[in-house]
Motif scaffolding. Structure first.
Motif, PDB file in Angstrom:
ATOM      1  N   PHE A   1      -8.285  -4.508  -8.828  1.00 20.91           N
ATOM      2  CA  PHE A   1      -6.836  -4.658  -8.687  1.00 20.91           C
ATOM      3  C   PHE A   1      -6.323  -5.740  -9.630  1.00 20.91           C
ATOM      4  O   PHE A   1      -5.296  -5.571 -10.299  1.00 20.91           O
ATOM      5  CB  PHE A   1      -6.512  -5.011  -7.232  1.00 20.91           C
ATOM      6  CG  PHE A   1      -5.043  -4.967  -6.894  1.00 20.91           C
ATOM      7  CD1 PHE A   1      -4.434  -3.793  -6.487  1.00 20.91           C
ATOM      8  CD2 PHE A   1      -4.266  -6.114  -6.971  1.00 20.91           C
ATOM      9  CE1 PHE A   1      -3.079  -3.756  -6.167  1.00 20.91           C
ATOM     10  CE2 PHE A   1      -2.914  -6.098  -6.662  1.00 20.91           C
ATOM     11  CZ  PHE A   1      -2.328  -4.912  -6.257  1.00 20.91           C
TER      12      PHE A   1
ATOM     13  N   ALA B   1      -5.552   0.915   0.675  1.00 17.43           N
ATOM     14  CA  ALA B   1      -4.916   2.065   0.026  1.00 17.43           C
ATOM     15  C   ALA B   1      -4.394   1.656  -1.341  1.00 17.43           C
ATOM     16  O   ALA B   1      -4.171   0.477  -1.596  1.00 17.43           O
ATOM     17  CB  ALA B   1      -3.773   2.597   0.892  1.00 17.43           C
ATOM     18  N   PRO B   2      -4.182   2.621  -2.246  1.00 15.30           N
ATOM     19  CA  PRO B   2      -3.636   2.287  -3.571  1.00 15.30           C
ATOM     20  C   PRO B   2      -2.223   1.721  -3.494  1.00 15.30           C
ATOM     21  O   PRO B   2      -1.846   0.873  -4.281  1.00 15.30           O
ATOM     22  CB  PRO B   2      -3.663   3.636  -4.317  1.00 15.30           C
ATOM     23  CG  PRO B   2      -4.626   4.484  -3.565  1.00 15.30           C
ATOM     24  CD  PRO B   2      -4.528   4.049  -2.135  1.00 15.30           C
ATOM     25  N   GLU B   3      -1.413   2.208  -2.554  1.00 11.75           N
ATOM     26  CA  GLU B   3      -0.032   1.745  -2.403  1.00 11.75           C
ATOM     27  C   GLU B   3       0.080   0.870  -1.154  1.00 11.75           C
ATOM     28  O   GLU B   3      -0.482   1.192  -0.113  1.00 11.75           O
ATOM     29  CB  GLU B   3       0.927   2.936  -2.290  1.00 11.75           C
ATOM     30  CG  GLU B   3       0.900   3.867  -3.497  1.00 11.75           C
ATOM     31  CD  GLU B   3       1.379   3.183  -4.767  1.00 11.75           C
ATOM     32  OE1 GLU B   3       2.245   2.293  -4.651  1.00 11.75           O
ATOM     33  OE2 GLU B   3       0.901   3.543  -5.856  1.00 11.75           O
TER      34      GLU B   3
ATOM     35  N   GLY C   1      -8.334   1.928  -1.697  1.00 18.09           N
ATOM     36  CA  GLY C   1      -7.681   1.162  -2.762  1.00 18.09           C
ATOM     37  C   GLY C   1      -8.631   0.431  -3.688  1.00 18.09           C
ATOM     38  O   GLY C   1      -8.180  -0.345  -4.530  1.00 18.09           O
TER      39      GLY C   1
ATOM     40  N   LEU D   1      -9.434  -2.960  -0.518  1.00 18.06           N
ATOM     41  CA  LEU D   1      -8.017  -2.694  -0.280  1.00 18.06           C
ATOM     42  C   LEU D   1      -7.882  -1.349   0.427  1.00 18.06           C
ATOM     43  O   LEU D   1      -8.513  -0.357   0.024  1.00 18.06           O
ATOM     44  CB  LEU D   1      -7.232  -2.694  -1.588  1.00 18.06           C
ATOM     45  CG  LEU D   1      -7.336  -3.998  -2.401  1.00 18.06           C
ATOM     46  CD1 LEU D   1      -6.569  -3.885  -3.699  1.00 18.06           C
ATOM     47  CD2 LEU D   1      -6.835  -5.183  -1.590  1.00 18.06           C
TER      48      LEU D   1
ATOM     49  N   CYS E   1     -11.875   2.610   2.640  1.00 26.51           N
ATOM     50  CA  CYS E   1     -10.842   1.825   1.945  1.00 26.51           C
ATOM     51  C   CYS E   1     -10.582   2.476   0.592  1.00 26.51           C
ATOM     52  O   CYS E   1     -11.383   2.343  -0.339  1.00 26.51           O
ATOM     53  CB  CYS E   1     -11.297   0.374   1.775  1.00 26.51           C
ATOM     54  SG  CYS E   1     -11.548  -0.485   3.350  1.00 26.51           S
TER      55      CYS E   1
ATOM     56  N   PRO F   1      -1.305  -1.964  -0.261  1.00 24.09           N
ATOM     57  CA  PRO F   1      -2.649  -2.149   0.287  1.00 24.09           C
ATOM     58  C   PRO F   1      -2.741  -3.322   1.251  1.00 24.09           C
ATOM     59  O   PRO F   1      -2.009  -4.306   1.137  1.00 24.09           O
ATOM     60  CB  PRO F   1      -3.489  -2.414  -0.966  1.00 24.09           C
ATOM     61  CG  PRO F   1      -2.543  -3.047  -1.925  1.00 24.09           C
ATOM     62  CD  PRO F   1      -1.222  -2.389  -1.667  1.00 24.09           C
TER      63      PRO F   1
END
Length: 400
Positions: A52, A97-99, A46, A95, A44, A101
């Motif tokens: 976040f 992914a960073p984008e 993110g 999460l 993962c 997510p």
């Protein structure tokens, strides 16, 4: 590792081996040697939900709701299998992914198989997110997870958990208090969001929202969570909308287009293929345009009734055809008005007796309250902009 740690690890491995869900981190494999046990987990990229939230200070309600829906999906999957996590906190929510997510529930070291009648009194989880019945070392059950969900949602919206403290003693004192958890007045939240928070952060587990009511709550709205069936549901509704449109039933067509759009939005979120996503967007723009045209037609139709000089009661009846509660209220109001008039005439003609008529102002208040409680004229979903929307081959709209 001591014996308790080994048991927790074995429990985690046993649970993760049996579950596969898009919102639960996947155990790919595990190996061991004389000194170590290796868990090969889904990657993962993110980070976790705690970071976040911290980097953004707080999340808008719309973003927090998306994460809550994904968490609810994971919890329903576990709840259906009698599994309780018992250590829900932002640090255990990863999460993908960073984008864009996707939420992934992780760390099942404290998880337990719990039947509805099971009750434990062992202290488990992280105190800041722990249900009061756990901190007070009382009997607890799976509803402890719902308190933790409330704390996570509170932190996402307001930037800090409700019982943020400088020491465990201060934290324990706050949690043991009998005072209801107060929600800050800012930022402004929807009534549905505040209602869910209040029900999740109920200190008495017997009064706390149940899992069934949580999954059915309108703020969670699991019916419209993005998934593989979202596009199919949207397509079925829009096919029916086009049919009604061709038949000239503007009101029914408008309502069906609106319902279809409520499924197209999650379908867009779920679709990962860029070309298919753009095809969905193009069709949805057409449906939105047609829905707006129909909305004008429906509104104009109601306006024409007024211009024809229809009595207010008849106009209300026409507008309330598909609102049973409002229709019933109008019938009651009509009967009451007739009775009052009859009583007033008898009193005026006979010179005495009669009966006491209810003040006209009070009747208006009652009718207004019933109208307000009824669903209003359907409109396009709030915030539904073409560029935010999201098929395969979808039916082309038909213009009458």
């Amino acid at each position: 590792m001591n014996r308790a740690s080994v048991e927790n690890l074995l429990t985690e491995i046993e649970i993760l081996k049996t579950i596969r869900h898009p919102n639960i981190v996947e155990l790919k494999d595990f190996q061991w040697d004389g000194d170590h046990i290796y868990l090969i987990m889904e990657f993962c990229a993110g980070g976790d939900l705690s970071r976040f939230i911290r980097t953004r200070r707080a999340l808008p309600e719309t973003v927090a709701r998306v994460f809550l829906q994904q968490l609810a999906c994971a919890l329903k999957f576990l709840h259906d299998r009698n599994i309780s996590h018992l250590d829900l906190k932002p640090q255990n929510i990863l999460l993908s992914a960073p984008e864009s997510p996707q939420l992934k529930l992780a760390d099942f070291g404290f998880a337990q198989y719990m039947s509805p009648w099971d009750e434990k009194h062992v202290l488990r989880g992280s105190p800041l997110y722990m249900a009061p019945e756990m901190v007070c070392r009382q009997h607890y059950d799976a509803r402890a997870d719902l308190w933790s969900v409330g704390v996570i949602l509170y932190e996402a919206l307001f930037g800090k958990p409700p019982f943020a403290s400088r020491s465990f003693a201060e934290l324990e004192e706050k949690i043991r208090s009998d005072r209801a958890v107060e929600l800050p007045s800012w930022p402004q939240l929807s009534l549905e969001c505040r209602d869910l928070l209040a029900q999740l952060l109920e200190r008495d587990p017997r009064k706390r929202i149940s899992f069934e009511c949580f999954f059915a709550h309108p703020f969670v709205d699991m019916e419209h969570i993005p998934g593989p069936e979202s596009l199919g549901k949207a397509t079925d509704l829009v096919v029916e909308a086009v049919r009604k449109d061709q038949e000239g039933d503007a009101k029914a067509a408008f309502s069906l287009y609106r319902k279809a759009l409520e499924y197209f939005v999650p379908a867009l979120h779920y679709e990962s293929d860029a070309r298919r996503k753009e095809a969905i967007r193009a069709k949805v723009r057409q449906y939105i345009s047609r829905a707006e045209e129909l909305k004008v037609l429906v509104t104009s139709s109601n306006k024409n009734l007024l211009e024809k000089g229809n009595p207010a009661r008849e106009l209300l009846k026409e507008m309330a055809k598909d609102k049973p509660r409002l229709c019933a209220a109008l019938e009651v109001a009509s009967a009451a008005i007739a009775k009052v008039r009859a009583g007033g005439a008898a009193a005026g003609g006979g010179g005495g007796g009669g009966g006491v008529a209810e003040p006209a102002g009070r009747r208006r208040e009652l009718l207004h309250a019933e109208v307000s409680a009824s669903p209003g004229t359907p409109g396009c979903p709030p915030g539904l902009a073409p560029e935010a929307l999201c098929p395969r081959s979808l039916p082309t709209r038909s213009r009458p």
